[in-house]
Structures are given as C-alpha cells and as structure tokens.
Enzyme design. Sequence first.
Site, PDB file in Angstrom:
ATOM      1  N   GLU A   1      43.315  43.112  43.284  1.00 14.04           N
ATOM      2  CA  GLU A   1      42.775  42.617  42.010  1.00 14.04           C
ATOM      3  C   GLU A   1      43.576  43.175  40.841  1.00 14.04           C
ATOM      4  O   GLU A   1      44.084  44.299  40.906  1.00 14.04           O
ATOM      5  CB  GLU A   1      41.318  43.065  41.853  1.00 14.04           C
ATOM      6  CG  GLU A   1      40.303  42.025  42.287  1.00 14.04           C
ATOM      7  CD  GLU A   1      40.082  40.933  41.245  1.00 14.04           C
ATOM      8  OE1 GLU A   1      41.021  40.619  40.470  1.00 14.04           O
ATOM      9  OE2 GLU A   1      38.980  40.375  41.225  1.00 14.04           O
ATOM     10  N   ASP A   2      43.675  42.397  39.783  1.00 11.92           N
ATOM     11  CA  ASP A   2      44.314  42.880  38.573  1.00 11.92           C
ATOM     12  C   ASP A   2      43.395  43.840  37.825  1.00 11.92           C
ATOM     13  O   ASP A   2      43.754  44.949  37.507  1.00 11.92           O
ATOM     14  CB  ASP A   2      44.736  41.706  37.673  1.00 11.92           C
ATOM     15  CG  ASP A   2      43.627  40.665  37.485  1.00 11.92           C
ATOM     16  OD1 ASP A   2      42.487  40.864  37.979  1.00 11.92           O
ATOM     17  OD2 ASP A   2      43.891  39.637  36.844  1.00 11.92           O
TER      18      ASP A   2
ATOM     19  N   ASP B   1      36.252  44.308  35.703  1.00 11.56           N
ATOM     20  CA  ASP B   1      35.568  44.401  34.415  1.00 11.56           C
ATOM     21  C   ASP B   1      34.086  44.641  34.707  1.00 11.56           C
ATOM     22  O   ASP B   1      33.689  45.763  34.993  1.00 11.56           O
ATOM     23  CB  ASP B   1      35.846  43.098  33.660  1.00 11.56           C
ATOM     24  CG  ASP B   1      35.289  43.068  32.247  1.00 11.56           C
ATOM     25  OD1 ASP B   1      34.666  44.046  31.827  1.00 11.56           O
ATOM     26  OD2 ASP B   1      35.482  42.059  31.556  1.00 11.56           O
TER      27      ASP B   1
ATOM     28  N   PHE C   1      39.854  44.355  25.563  1.00 17.15           N
ATOM     29  CA  PHE C   1      40.511  43.228  26.208  1.00 17.15           C
ATOM     30  C   PHE C   1      42.010  43.495  26.254  1.00 17.15           C
ATOM     31  O   PHE C   1      42.629  43.808  25.244  1.00 17.15           O
ATOM     32  CB  PHE C   1      40.226  41.922  25.462  1.00 17.15           C
ATOM     33  CG  PHE C   1      40.608  40.715  26.269  1.00 17.15           C
ATOM     34  CD1 PHE C   1      39.760  40.207  27.239  1.00 17.15           C
ATOM     35  CD2 PHE C   1      41.860  40.116  26.077  1.00 17.15           C
ATOM     36  CE1 PHE C   1      40.136  39.114  28.008  1.00 17.15           C
ATOM     37  CE2 PHE C   1      42.235  39.015  26.849  1.00 17.15           C
ATOM     38  CZ  PHE C   1      41.368  38.525  27.816  1.00 17.15           C
TER      39      PHE C   1
ATOM     40  N   ARG D   1      51.025  36.723  30.673  1.00 18.94           N
ATOM     41  CA  ARG D   1      51.010  37.225  32.051  1.00 18.94           C
ATOM     42  C   ARG D   1      52.339  37.863  32.444  1.00 18.94           C
ATOM     43  O   ARG D   1      52.389  38.735  33.295  1.00 18.94           O
ATOM     44  CB  ARG D   1      50.714  36.084  33.042  1.00 18.94           C
ATOM     45  CG  ARG D   1      49.323  35.484  32.930  1.00 18.94           C
ATOM     46  CD  ARG D   1      49.061  34.559  34.113  1.00 18.94           C
ATOM     47  NE  ARG D   1      47.947  33.641  33.909  1.00 18.94           N
ATOM     48  CZ  ARG D   1      46.671  33.935  34.154  1.00 18.94           C
ATOM     49  NH1 ARG D   1      46.330  35.119  34.592  1.00 18.94           N
ATOM     50  NH2 ARG D   1      45.719  33.043  33.961  1.00 18.94           N
TER      51      ARG D   1
HETATM   52  P1  IMP Z   1      34.551  40.676  36.150  1.00 18.75           P
HETATM   53  O1  IMP Z   1      33.845  39.752  37.091  1.00 18.75           O
HETATM   54  O2  IMP Z   1      33.755  40.863  34.872  1.00 18.75           O
HETATM   55  O3  IMP Z   1      34.910  42.000  36.769  1.00 18.75           O
HETATM   56  O4  IMP Z   1      35.860  39.927  35.640  1.00 18.75           O
HETATM   57  C1  IMP Z   1      36.999  39.883  36.377  1.00 18.75           C
HETATM   58  C2  IMP Z   1      38.010  38.898  35.858  1.00 18.75           C
HETATM   59  O5  IMP Z   1      37.899  38.664  34.442  1.00 18.75           O
HETATM   60  C3  IMP Z   1      39.394  39.478  36.055  1.00 18.75           C
HETATM   61  O6  IMP Z   1      39.894  39.184  37.342  1.00 18.75           O
HETATM   62  C4  IMP Z   1      40.179  38.831  34.936  1.00 18.75           C
HETATM   63  O7  IMP Z   1      40.656  37.558  35.317  1.00 18.75           O
HETATM   64  C5  IMP Z   1      39.171  38.657  33.820  1.00 18.75           C
HETATM   65  N1  IMP Z   1      39.251  39.772  32.852  1.00 18.75           N
HETATM   66  C6  IMP Z   1      38.375  40.788  32.714  1.00 18.75           C
HETATM   67  N2  IMP Z   1      38.769  41.646  31.750  1.00 18.75           N
HETATM   68  C7  IMP Z   1      39.948  41.173  31.264  1.00 18.75           C
HETATM   69  C8  IMP Z   1      40.879  41.629  30.251  1.00 18.75           C
HETATM   70  O8  IMP Z   1      40.706  42.671  29.576  1.00 18.75           O
HETATM   71  N3  IMP Z   1      41.975  40.861  30.055  1.00 18.75           N
HETATM   72  C9  IMP Z   1      42.233  39.723  30.766  1.00 18.75           C
HETATM   73  N4  IMP Z   1      41.402  39.257  31.719  1.00 18.75           N
HETATM   74  C10 IMP Z   1      40.260  39.974  31.971  1.00 18.75           C
HETATM   75 MG    MG Z   2      41.875  35.206  32.915  1.00 24.14          MG
END
Ligand code: IMP
Ligand code: MG
Length: 192
Positions: free
Chosen positions: A110-111, A114, A163, A176
């Site tokens: 995973e990148d 959040d 963010f 990206r």
């Molecule tokens: P989560 O389900 O809230 O953990 O969100 C995960 C996904 O939201 C990540 O895989 C990203 O694609 C996107 N995301 C969450 N935070 C960021 C950020 O700070 N920058 C860019 N994309 C984000």
């Molecule tokens: Mg995104």
Amino acid sequence: MRVATLAPYVDVYAADIEKVLISSEEIQAKLAEMGTRITDDYAGCELLLVGVLKGAFVVMADLARYIGLPLEFDFMAVSSYGAATKTSGVVRILKDLDHDLEGQDVLLVEDIVDSGLTLKYLLKNLAARKPKSLEVAALLRKEGIQKVPLDLRYVGFDIPDEFVVGYGLDYAERYRNLPYVATLHPGVYGGG
Ligand code: IMP
Ligand code: MG
C-alpha cells in the site's frame, strides 16, 4: 544529443510544492531496509506481491527490487464510495486479482494508510481466499487517525495527518511521478 536527467518532473510541479516531507533518498533507504527484512522473513518462500492501484505502483516497483526472493506480482483496483476526499469504508472492486491466493504467501503493498478502512476491507476480502499468509507493507501511515486497529507488518514512515502527494500519491490524478512525498500549496486546491 539530449541526455535524460534524473528528475525533470520536479521542475514541472515545483510551483505547486509547499514542503517536501520525505526526500527521494529517505524513501529509497527505507525501502531498501524494508526489502531486506522481507527477504529475511520470507527466506525460502516464493512471495506474491499484491499492489493496490493506482497509488501503490511506484512503491511496488522500487520495493520489489530490494527483495531477494522469487516474486510474482498482481494488482487490484478499488474505489471507495462516498465523498471524494474521505473514505467511507464501503469498497468496490474495479479490477480483481488474476492469481488464486489459496496456499500462497501474500504481501499487500500500500502507498498510504489513512483511515485504514480500505485496507481493512481488502484484508478481510483477501483472507477469505485462504492464503498461506497475508501481511501488509505500507510506505506511509498517518499518525493516530486509523478508525480500525490494523496489524501492519511493515511500515515505512508515520506522517502527520496532512494531505500528501508524490511517489505514487495523487491529487486529482497529478503528482504521482514526483520522486518524493510532499504537501501542496493551499492554492493548488483552489483555496487561496
Ligand atoms: P483510507 O481507506 O482512508 O486508509 O484511504 C486509503 C486511500 O486513500 C489511499 O490508498 C490513497 O489512495 C488515498 N489517500 C489517503 N490519504 C491520502 C493523501 O494524503 N494523499 C493522497 N491520497 C491519499
Ligand atoms: Mg487517490
């Protein structure tokens, strides 16, 4: 003859960047360390890396080259329902895996984690396919805001709840290809 430079894209986005949080060198050093741990932890195994599109493609490409094991690759694309900037936890699979996971050692790449809701859904979904093992490698984790407890085996950096873009992460599908992780000037979001 034009010689390709290492980072022409940095100039292209320069005016939009507020602050570099994690440099390209720091990312590479961390991934090298993570790759070494993974190589040791899975010694003697064949590993399937599963990337979550689109963000994870950059991490996956670099991390894989620090892992000294036979590797296979697969990708999944998901989208979350709900508001554009916040995850609702309801996830739709847009592209499923090509591999059958049964009996496989699987490492989900995973990148960023959040809220963790996307990952929680994915782990539940993948675990149901009976892999031999299932672990997570995430480059970034936002500190203290996960709505669900998650057991992440490999985490690169804990970052503040801001963010960020770059190194696979986008804002409106851009940035990206930045080699570092950065925040954007508020003006980029149309705020001022
Ligand atoms: P989560 O389900 O809230 O953990 O969100 C995960 C996904 O939201 C990540 O895989 C990203 O694609 C996107 N995301 C969450 N935070 C960021 C950020 O700070 N920058 C860019 N994309 C984000
Ligand atoms: Mg995104």
